[in-house]
Design an enzyme around this catalytic site. Structure first.
Site, PDB file in Angstrom:
ATOM      1  N   GLY A  44       0.903  -1.331   0.013  1.00 49.60           N
ATOM      2  CA  GLY A  44      -0.247   0.105   0.064  1.00 49.60           C
ATOM      3  C   GLY A  44       0.902   1.237   0.073  1.00 49.60           C
ATOM      4  O   GLY A  44       0.463   2.398  -0.580  1.00 49.60           O
ATOM      5  N   ASP A 103      -5.391   2.085  10.389  1.00 48.40           N
ATOM      6  CA  ASP A 103      -6.811   1.759  10.971  1.00 48.40           C
ATOM      7  C   ASP A 103      -6.687   1.523  12.304  1.00 48.40           C
ATOM      8  O   ASP A 103      -6.735   2.400  13.143  1.00 48.40           O
ATOM      9  CB  ASP A 103      -6.970   0.549  10.130  1.00 48.40           C
ATOM     10  CG  ASP A 103      -8.773   0.200   9.804  1.00 48.40           C
ATOM     11  OD1 ASP A 103      -9.389   1.400   9.742  1.00 48.40           O
ATOM     12  OD2 ASP A 103      -8.969  -0.684  10.203  1.00 48.40           O
ATOM     13  N   SER A 104      -6.696   0.144  12.780  1.00 45.88           N
ATOM     14  CA  SER A 104      -6.773  -0.070  14.077  1.00 45.88           C
ATOM     15  C   SER A 104      -5.235   0.252  14.788  1.00 45.88           C
ATOM     16  O   SER A 104      -5.102   0.333  16.102  1.00 45.88           O
ATOM     17  CB  SER A 104      -6.858  -1.651  14.273  1.00 45.88           C
ATOM     18  OG  SER A 104      -5.845  -2.316  13.949  1.00 45.88           O
ATOM     19  N   GLY A 105      -4.123   0.242  13.973  1.00 41.56           N
ATOM     20  CA  GLY A 105      -2.998   0.595  14.371  1.00 41.56           C
ATOM     21  C   GLY A 105      -2.068  -0.873  14.892  1.00 41.56           C
ATOM     22  O   GLY A 105      -0.972  -0.900  15.413  1.00 41.56           O
ATOM     23  N   ASN A 106      -2.890  -1.996  14.877  1.00 42.01           N
ATOM     24  CA  ASN A 106      -2.266  -3.145  15.550  1.00 42.01           C
ATOM     25  C   ASN A 106      -1.042  -3.631  14.578  1.00 42.01           C
ATOM     26  O   ASN A 106      -0.029  -3.848  15.243  1.00 42.01           O
ATOM     27  CB  ASN A 106      -3.402  -4.296  15.328  1.00 42.01           C
ATOM     28  CG  ASN A 106      -4.303  -4.012  16.357  1.00 42.01           C
ATOM     29  OD1 ASN A 106      -3.974  -3.680  17.548  1.00 42.01           O
ATOM     30  ND2 ASN A 106      -5.545  -4.252  16.150  1.00 42.01           N
ATOM     31  N   THR A 107      -1.244  -3.607  13.176  1.00 44.78           N
ATOM     32  CA  THR A 107      -0.049  -3.887  12.407  1.00 44.78           C
ATOM     33  C   THR A 107       1.173  -3.134  12.518  1.00 44.78           C
ATOM     34  O   THR A 107       2.206  -3.691  13.021  1.00 44.78           O
ATOM     35  CB  THR A 107      -0.386  -3.889  11.015  1.00 44.78           C
ATOM     36  OG1 THR A 107      -1.776  -4.195  10.719  1.00 44.78           O
ATOM     37  CG2 THR A 107       0.550  -4.407  10.164  1.00 44.78           C
ATOM     38  N   LYS A 131      -7.225   6.770  10.260  1.00 45.61           N
ATOM     39  CA  LYS A 131      -8.831   6.832  10.632  1.00 45.61           C
ATOM     40  C   LYS A 131      -8.876   6.808  12.230  1.00 45.61           C
ATOM     41  O   LYS A 131      -8.923   5.515  12.889  1.00 45.61           O
ATOM     42  CB  LYS A 131      -9.457   5.490  10.052  1.00 45.61           C
ATOM     43  CG  LYS A 131      -9.797   5.446   8.602  1.00 45.61           C
ATOM     44  CD  LYS A 131     -10.504   3.906   8.265  1.00 45.61           C
ATOM     45  CE  LYS A 131     -10.538   3.825   6.822  1.00 45.61           C
ATOM     46  NZ  LYS A 131     -11.070   2.515   6.639  1.00 45.61           N
ATOM     47  N   ASP A 159      -5.952  -0.346  -1.813  1.00 45.50           N
ATOM     48  CA  ASP A 159      -6.732  -1.163  -2.424  1.00 45.50           C
ATOM     49  C   ASP A 159      -8.085  -1.852  -2.033  1.00 45.50           C
ATOM     50  O   ASP A 159      -8.328  -1.689  -0.836  1.00 45.50           O
ATOM     51  CB  ASP A 159      -5.699  -2.454  -2.818  1.00 45.50           C
ATOM     52  CG  ASP A 159      -5.688  -3.314  -1.587  1.00 45.50           C
ATOM     53  OD1 ASP A 159      -5.300  -2.786  -0.582  1.00 45.50           O
ATOM     54  OD2 ASP A 159      -6.067  -4.470  -1.636  1.00 45.50           O
TER      55      ASP A 159
END
Ligand code: IMP
Ligand code: MG
Length: 175
Positions: A44, A103-107, A131, A159
């Site tokens: 991405g 997004d969640s920030g987990n990765t 987000k 994507d």
């Protein structure tokens, strides 16, 4: 199949923001004598990183990583699996992690944990989009492009089912 698409962030807005981020990054690293390396998470971040690095005056390396996160319901909860590791060393360097969207920030939080064990001089985070309402883990994002509502967006690297990454704008698709 016809897909409804509406522009959320235009090409011009993105270009102006990338330039602005480049200036902030230039100012941030101007005084550091350490080597700078930009780390992009595949796939991405590729489009954003390609434009961003051309707005950074200080000589730097580009390196990439591919990670996959395990689902939260699995035993390896919260772990990331490195599918493709960096090609180079980051010890003693200033590391700037470049992401398309948080997004969640987990990765990203897991990636940061892994990178920190490798002894970099510093680690900062730059994301084009965030987000905030979706965040599950607090992340200190030094360089932020746009904050968006909880909508599914595509384009400029983002994507849907591996498609639409090539769009020069960020759009919302009606799924
Ligand atoms: P998270 O922050 O660990 O939840 O994961 C962020 C990743 O989810 C990003 O790198 C994207 O690959 C993907 N993602 C999250 N939101 C979107 C979206 O709106 N469009 C496309 N990909 C997204
Ligand atoms: Mg991603």
């Amino acid at each position: 199949m016809t897909v409804e698409m509406s522009v959320m962030i235009s090409t011009e807005e993105i270009q102006a923001k990338v330039k602005q981020l480049g200036e902030l990054i230039n100012a941030h690293y101007a005084q550091s004598e350490k080597e700078l390396v930009l780390i992009g998470l595949l796939r991405g971040s590729v489009i954003f990183m390609a434009d961003l690095c051309r707005c950074i005056a200080k000589p730097h390396e580009l390196d990439f990583m591919t990670v996959s996160s395990y689902g939260r319901s699995t035993v390896s909860s919260g772990e990331v699996k490195i599918l493709k590791d960096l090609d180079g060393e980051i010890r003693g360097k200033d590391v700037l992690v470049v992401e398309d969207i948080i997004d969640s920030g987990n990765t990203l939080s897991k990636v940061l944990e892994v990178l920190k064990t490798r002894g970099p001089n510093s680690i900062e985070l730059c994301t084009l989009v965030s987000k905030p309402s979706r965040r599950e883990i607090d992340l200190d994002v030094r360089f932020l492009g746009f904050e968006v509502e909880d909508r599914f967006i595509v384009g400029y690297g983002l994507d849907y089912d591996q498609k639409y990454r090539h769009l020069p704008f960020i759009g919302e698709i009606g799924l």
